[in-house]
Design a protein around this motif. Structure first.
Motif, PDB file in Angstrom:
ATOM      1  N   GLY A   1      -9.954  -2.742  -3.739  1.00 50.07           N
ATOM      2  CA  GLY A   1     -10.366  -3.505  -2.557  1.00 50.07           C
ATOM      3  C   GLY A   1     -10.207  -4.774  -2.945  1.00 50.07           C
ATOM      4  O   GLY A   1     -10.723  -5.665  -1.673  1.00 50.07           O
ATOM      5  N   GLY A   2      -9.575  -5.334  -3.762  1.00 50.84           N
ATOM      6  CA  GLY A   2      -9.294  -6.807  -3.761  1.00 50.84           C
ATOM      7  C   GLY A   2      -8.323  -7.588  -3.008  1.00 50.84           C
ATOM      8  O   GLY A   2      -8.456  -8.710  -2.810  1.00 50.84           O
ATOM      9  N   ARG A   3      -7.329  -6.979  -2.332  1.00 51.79           N
ATOM     10  CA  ARG A   3      -6.384  -7.514  -1.688  1.00 51.79           C
ATOM     11  C   ARG A   3      -5.609  -8.570  -2.513  1.00 51.79           C
ATOM     12  O   ARG A   3      -5.177  -9.374  -2.106  1.00 51.79           O
ATOM     13  CB  ARG A   3      -6.890  -8.200  -0.344  1.00 51.79           C
ATOM     14  CG  ARG A   3      -7.572  -6.954   0.484  1.00 51.79           C
ATOM     15  CD  ARG A   3      -7.657  -7.440   1.691  1.00 51.79           C
ATOM     16  NE  ARG A   3      -8.198  -6.504   2.722  1.00 51.79           N
ATOM     17  CZ  ARG A   3      -8.463  -6.666   4.015  1.00 51.79           C
ATOM     18  NH1 ARG A   3      -8.425  -7.752   4.800  1.00 51.79           N
ATOM     19  NH2 ARG A   3      -8.936  -5.785   4.861  1.00 51.79           N
TER      20      ARG A   3
ATOM     21  N   VAL B   1      -8.453 -13.868  -5.199  1.00 52.02           N
ATOM     22  CA  VAL B   1      -9.383 -14.175  -6.239  1.00 52.02           C
ATOM     23  C   VAL B   1     -10.602 -14.337  -5.776  1.00 52.02           C
ATOM     24  O   VAL B   1     -11.504 -14.054  -6.485  1.00 52.02           O
ATOM     25  CB  VAL B   1      -8.694 -15.623  -7.047  1.00 52.02           C
ATOM     26  CG1 VAL B   1      -8.484 -16.882  -6.153  1.00 52.02           C
ATOM     27  CG2 VAL B   1      -9.356 -15.684  -8.482  1.00 52.02           C
ATOM     28  N   ALA B   2     -10.646 -14.849  -4.427  1.00 52.54           N
ATOM     29  CA  ALA B   2     -12.021 -15.143  -3.857  1.00 52.54           C
ATOM     30  C   ALA B   2     -12.695 -13.806  -3.852  1.00 52.54           C
ATOM     31  O   ALA B   2     -13.786 -13.671  -3.908  1.00 52.54           O
ATOM     32  CB  ALA B   2     -11.961 -15.774  -2.600  1.00 52.54           C
ATOM     33  N   ARG B   3     -11.965 -12.623  -3.214  1.00 51.53           N
ATOM     34  CA  ARG B   3     -12.824 -11.590  -3.071  1.00 51.53           C
ATOM     35  C   ARG B   3     -12.909 -10.815  -4.558  1.00 51.53           C
ATOM     36  O   ARG B   3     -13.967  -9.919  -4.445  1.00 51.53           O
ATOM     37  CB  ARG B   3     -11.873 -10.541  -2.326  1.00 51.53           C
ATOM     38  CG  ARG B   3     -11.558 -11.023  -0.697  1.00 51.53           C
ATOM     39  CD  ARG B   3     -10.590 -10.164   0.043  1.00 51.53           C
ATOM     40  NE  ARG B   3     -10.217 -10.719   0.980  1.00 51.53           N
ATOM     41  CZ  ARG B   3     -10.974 -10.641   2.604  1.00 51.53           C
ATOM     42  NH1 ARG B   3     -12.104  -9.836   2.403  1.00 51.53           N
ATOM     43  NH2 ARG B   3     -10.465 -11.228   3.458  1.00 51.53           N
TER      44      ARG B   3
ATOM     45  N   LEU C   1     -11.005   3.228  -3.153  1.00 49.60           N
ATOM     46  CA  LEU C   1     -10.301   3.886  -3.984  1.00 49.60           C
ATOM     47  C   LEU C   1      -8.878   3.389  -3.856  1.00 49.60           C
ATOM     48  O   LEU C   1      -8.274   3.513  -2.747  1.00 49.60           O
ATOM     49  CB  LEU C   1     -10.185   5.511  -3.738  1.00 49.60           C
ATOM     50  CG  LEU C   1      -9.490   6.529  -4.456  1.00 49.60           C
ATOM     51  CD1 LEU C   1     -10.249   6.482  -5.962  1.00 49.60           C
ATOM     52  CD2 LEU C   1      -9.501   7.834  -3.956  1.00 49.60           C
ATOM     53  N   LYS C   2      -8.397   3.201  -5.221  1.00 52.82           N
ATOM     54  CA  LYS C   2      -6.897   2.525  -5.548  1.00 52.82           C
ATOM     55  C   LYS C   2      -6.159   3.515  -6.564  1.00 52.82           C
ATOM     56  O   LYS C   2      -6.870   3.824  -7.439  1.00 52.82           O
ATOM     57  CB  LYS C   2      -6.920   1.243  -6.063  1.00 52.82           C
ATOM     58  CG  LYS C   2      -5.590   0.463  -6.217  1.00 52.82           C
ATOM     59  CD  LYS C   2      -5.792  -0.966  -6.388  1.00 52.82           C
ATOM     60  CE  LYS C   2      -4.476  -1.657  -6.776  1.00 52.82           C
ATOM     61  NZ  LYS C   2      -4.735  -2.958  -6.984  1.00 52.82           N
TER      62      LYS C   2
ATOM     63  N   ASP D   1      -4.309   1.372  -1.558  1.00 48.98           N
ATOM     64  CA  ASP D   1      -5.481   1.140  -1.862  1.00 48.98           C
ATOM     65  C   ASP D   1      -6.470   1.503  -0.710  1.00 48.98           C
ATOM     66  O   ASP D   1      -6.169   0.869   0.308  1.00 48.98           O
ATOM     67  CB  ASP D   1      -5.686  -0.468  -2.269  1.00 48.98           C
ATOM     68  CG  ASP D   1      -7.174  -0.861  -2.546  1.00 48.98           C
ATOM     69  OD1 ASP D   1      -8.212  -0.046  -2.440  1.00 48.98           O
ATOM     70  OD2 ASP D   1      -7.372  -2.029  -2.765  1.00 48.98           O
ATOM     71  N   PHE D   2      -6.917   2.295  -0.731  1.00 49.20           N
ATOM     72  CA  PHE D   2      -7.678   3.048   0.366  1.00 49.20           C
ATOM     73  C   PHE D   2      -9.019   2.462   0.691  1.00 49.20           C
ATOM     74  O   PHE D   2     -10.194   2.603  -0.246  1.00 49.20           O
ATOM     75  CB  PHE D   2      -8.040   4.427   0.287  1.00 49.20           C
ATOM     76  CG  PHE D   2      -6.894   5.257   0.366  1.00 49.20           C
ATOM     77  CD1 PHE D   2      -5.848   5.641   1.166  1.00 49.20           C
ATOM     78  CD2 PHE D   2      -6.483   5.719  -1.194  1.00 49.20           C
ATOM     79  CE1 PHE D   2      -4.797   6.111   0.937  1.00 49.20           C
ATOM     80  CE2 PHE D   2      -5.218   6.435  -1.354  1.00 49.20           C
ATOM     81  CZ  PHE D   2      -4.389   6.753  -0.140  1.00 49.20           C
TER      82      PHE D   2
END
Length: 802
Positions: A154-156, A159-161, A742-743, A762-763
């Motif tokens: 879920g981080g895409r 770095v901020a996420r 979920l990745k 990455d779902f």
């Protein structure tokens, strides 16, 4: 295509065939390499003669050269651990380094001198990424690794996420990467790149904000960095909420390497690095975004964004070492009314045409020179740029024969700053180290914002008046001298103390801020920390430079507002119950004064700003008399990656309150009350020789909803634009936020070439939970409507390294 309306189907039979083919593609003879530099933890001096050992096979080892550099070749593919030992220094063990066939691994190590006998080697096993790189940051700080940025579900690759997974951070907004630290506004965050403060390093950013939908920081160029949430050391200033201290890594000094990839959110990307000159290196990375094409932005409009980052290390000269580094980003988006809109669009409206462009850039030249064996000076000259340009045209009387297209808003902002930073580091002995420096920033702000937002029709033309809300063309200075030191009172007690000072030229304010922390190592696995810091920050520029028309003249009455003041108190307990495990609990209290509030009795405070793309335009008569307080309890339990798996669980319970000039205590819009995160992942060795890796990572996050001010529907219907019930400011709360990601990823190491492949799916928001984005007055339906955040979205990516 709208994010919350994506339909995604997956052919399981085809997926199984792909996985079988991938597993069969195993590696046989290809070996890997690690390289890096070992330096003193405080002086940044290279350490010659450090022994470097591959712990799985002690016959593989080397020693560092005169520049502290080392290189280990012919390492088996997979995760390995490495030991670093040097006479008189604490031995370090770096575990679970991912050695691949496609790219050499760079490891920079900092060793700390032993406390007692300089001839005694003290062994400290296990990874310590829970500790900051900056050893003067002893409380509310942790190290952020590049692997975490790209690995967590879920981080895409943002770095901020990533920071939203850490204790004390809340970010329940899928459409933006704002970092809310311990209930403070995200405008209280300080971004630094290699020691230089910078504006928001994001695409589609706006003046005064620190977040946006997409980050411009490329993980491919980043090294391990520091994230601090309270009671910062004396070198950090002009921030209330947190500090993200980003470091760029150096390129490969021995061989040319390349990375090419594509991803739904990262876009097309390419990296080139290699040796430059006698002992220098270069690294250049570029990206072009694809998020709008795949629907990852929550809008039907197609955003265009790209960025370029570089780090040029010129090696060692007679005048010391020189490094040139920088980043540049550009982003544009056009909303074309009905063409790009449906009822799930987060950012546009059917009766508006919106063109927006933003730019961000910074460049720095750093010189590091050793004065002697125990001290050095690091001086950096830098410049940064942030600009926004936008136009909004609105169709009044939309859907009727009287429809009329009028200019609704014009935005033209440019902020530039020149920065000089000089830092003196000295280690006088193994017990006392000292750091002092100065930071000088010269800002120039050319800002123009005109609009019809929430304005009456005073000129009688039948439409809201068009008014110049911000108009500024001038500069101001922020000057920050500081001094700090660390004294190891005993082997169990360590004191960090310092003084930060700050001068702000707009109001000619000069403040002195004491900072201190004490660490008590009760036993090998137990420690207690206490920290205190006094911090100040100027009110955001969009509030300082608001125009008020007085007798036909624009007056900026907010320009002389005081610096907002916050006292931070932190008490923490750390436990390391076993190798690779750690637990931490921290309690904190923050007392805030000098916030900007209305001179009349209202519920407004500048502490509530920063939760959106724009700031308030009608707060023209402010005084520095507002107060607030944040307090909470945080728990972190973490298992660092070992034996193929990792986990991280964080829990934050907190309150964030403020008072406006009416003296009523209210919830801050950032007062979620609680945040819980649980992350975990497992790596499986696959293929004939187990050289390839199948990884499964997951993340569950939930938090209390954000507080908001309800709409006065009757008043809004009467005037045709949104009117809020200010007497009920932030009295209502959105439903709790909940999300599951979920990745699934695969890493393939070539059997014949220096090549590796990586890909993932990455779902995000697997359950398609309908988290609230906003409830607001809809001028077209004449009602209060709810818009939900981004729903289920399958992010994906592929990368080849060679």
């Amino acid at each position: 295509m709208k994010q919350n309306k994506i339909e995604f189907t997956l052919d399981l039979k085809k997926l199984l065939i792909i996985i079988v083919l991938v597993i069969g593609y195993s590696s046989f003879a290809q070996k890997g390499t690690i390289r890096g530099q070992v330096i003193d933890n405080f002086t940044d001096q290279p350490l010659e003669g450090v022994t470097v050992i591959f712990l799985t096979d002690s016959t593989i080892g080397t020693t560092t050269n005169a520049e502290g550099k080392f290189r280990l070749e012919n390492l088996p593919i997979g995760r390995g651990s490495f030991g670093f030992s040097f006479l008189g220094y604490e031995t370090a063990t770096i575990a679970n380094i991912d050695v691949t066939s496609g790219k050499e691994v760079s490891i920079d190590i900092r060793l700390t001198e032993s406390y007692s006998n300089l001839n005694e080697v003290v062994v400290r096993s296990g990874p310590r990424k829970d500790q900051a790189i900056n050893k003067l940051a002893a409380v509310s700080a942790r190290q952020v690794s590049v692997e975490e940025i790209t690995k967590y579900a879920g981080g895409r690759s943002d770095v901020a996420r990533l920071a939203s997974n850490f204790a004390g951070v809340s970010a329940p907004n899928d459409s933006r990467n704002d970092i809310v630290v311990r209930g403070n506004s995200p405008t209280g965050l300080l971004w630094r790149i290699d020691g230089i403060p910078v504006p928001s390093p994001n695409h589609f950013s706006t003046l005064g904000t620190t977040g946006s939908p997409v980050s411009a920081l490329n993980p491919n160029v980043m090294g391990n960095s520091d994230f601090l949430t309270s009671a910062f050391p004396a070198e950090y200033g002009n921030a209330l909420g947190g500090v993200f201290d980003i470091n760029f890594r150096k390129g490969n000094t021995d061989k040319y390497e390349y990375t090419v990839g594509v991803g739904a959110m990262t876009g097309f990307e390419g990296v080139a690095e290699g040796p430059m000159g006698k002992d220098g290196s270069f690294m250049v990375a570029a990206r072009y975004g694809l998020a709008g094409i795949v629907g990852g932005m929550g809008t039907g409009a197609i955003p265009n964004y790209s960025d370029l980052s570089f780090n040029l290390d010129f090696g060692k000269t007679k005048l010391g070492s020189f490094t040139l580094f920088g980043i540049a980003g550009n982003s544009t988006i056009d909303f074309n009314g009905e063409e790009d809109y449906d009822d799930g669009d987060l950012f546009s409206a059917p009766d508006e045409n919106f063109e927006y462009a933003s730019q961000f850039g910074m460049v720095g030249l750093r010189n590091t020179i050793s004065l002697n064996d125990y001290s050095s000076i690091k001086t950096t000259i830098g410049g940064s740029f942030s600009g926004q340009d936008g136009q909004v045209d609105r169709i009044y009387d939309y859907g009727t024969p009287q429809a009329n297209l009028l200019r609704f808003a014009d935005i033209d902002n440019t902020e530039t700053r020149l920065t000089l930073s000089s830092v003196y580091n000295a280690k006088f002995n193994n017990k006392f180290t000292f750091r002092s420096g100065v930071l000088l920033e010269q800002f120039n702000l050319s800002a123009s914002v005109a609009n019809r937002l929430d304005l009456p029709d005073n000129d009688g033309d039948g439409y809201p008046d068009y008014q110049q809300r911000i108009s500024n063309d001038g500069g101001y200075t922020v000057f920050q001298p500081y001094a700090q030191g660390q004294y190891r009172l005993t082997e169990s007690f360590t004191l960090n103390a310092g003084l930060h000072t700050q001068y702000f030229s707009l109001n000619e304010a000069f403040v002195a801020e004491p900072r201190a922390s004490l660490t008590w190592q009760l036993a090998k696995a137990h420690s207690i920390t206490f920290g205190y810091g006094l911090h100040h920050q100027n009110v955001p520029a969009p509030i300082l430079f608001l125009n008020e028309n007085v007798n036909g003249t624009d007056v900026q009455a907010n320009k002389d507002l005081d610096l907002v003041r916050s006292n931070h108190y932190v008490l923490g307990y750390d436990l390391r119950p076993g190798t690779g495990w750690r637990a931490k609990i921290e309690a904190y209290y923050q007392d805030i004064t000098n916030a900007a509030v209305d001179a009349n009795s209202t519920g407004y405070s500048s502490l509530t700003e920063g939760s959106d793309f724009i700031f308030s335009f009608d707060e023209l008569n402010l005084v520095s008399e507002g107060v607030g307080h944040n307090y909470g309890l945080e728990l972190t339990v973490e298992k660092f990656l070992s034996n193929g798996w990792y986990s991280l669980a964080t829990a934050s319970l907190f309150e964030a309150k403020y008072e406006g000039s009416d003296g009523i205590e209210r919830n801050s819009p950032f007062n979620n009350g609680y945040v819980f995160n649980v992350l975990g992942g497992k790596e499986f060795k696959v293929g004939k020789n187990g050289k390839n890796v199948l990884s499964i990572d997951s993340r569950f996050s939930t938090s209390g909803g954000r507080y908001y001010t309800p709409v006065d529907l009757a008043a809004s219907q009467a005037v045709g634009y949104q009117i809020l019930q200010d007497d009920l400011a932030f009295s209502e709360q959105y439903d709790p936020y909940l999300r599951l990601d979920l990745k699934i990823g695969m890493k393939i190491n070539s059997s014949k070439r220096k090549v590796s492949h990586q890909f993932y799916v990455d779902f995000q928001n697997v359950t398609n939970n309908e988290n609230v984005f906003i409830r607001q007055y809809n001028r077209l339906t004449n009602s209060v409507d709810q818009v939900d955040q981004i729903g289920f979205f399958p992010d994906f990516g592929y990368k080849i390294q060679f």
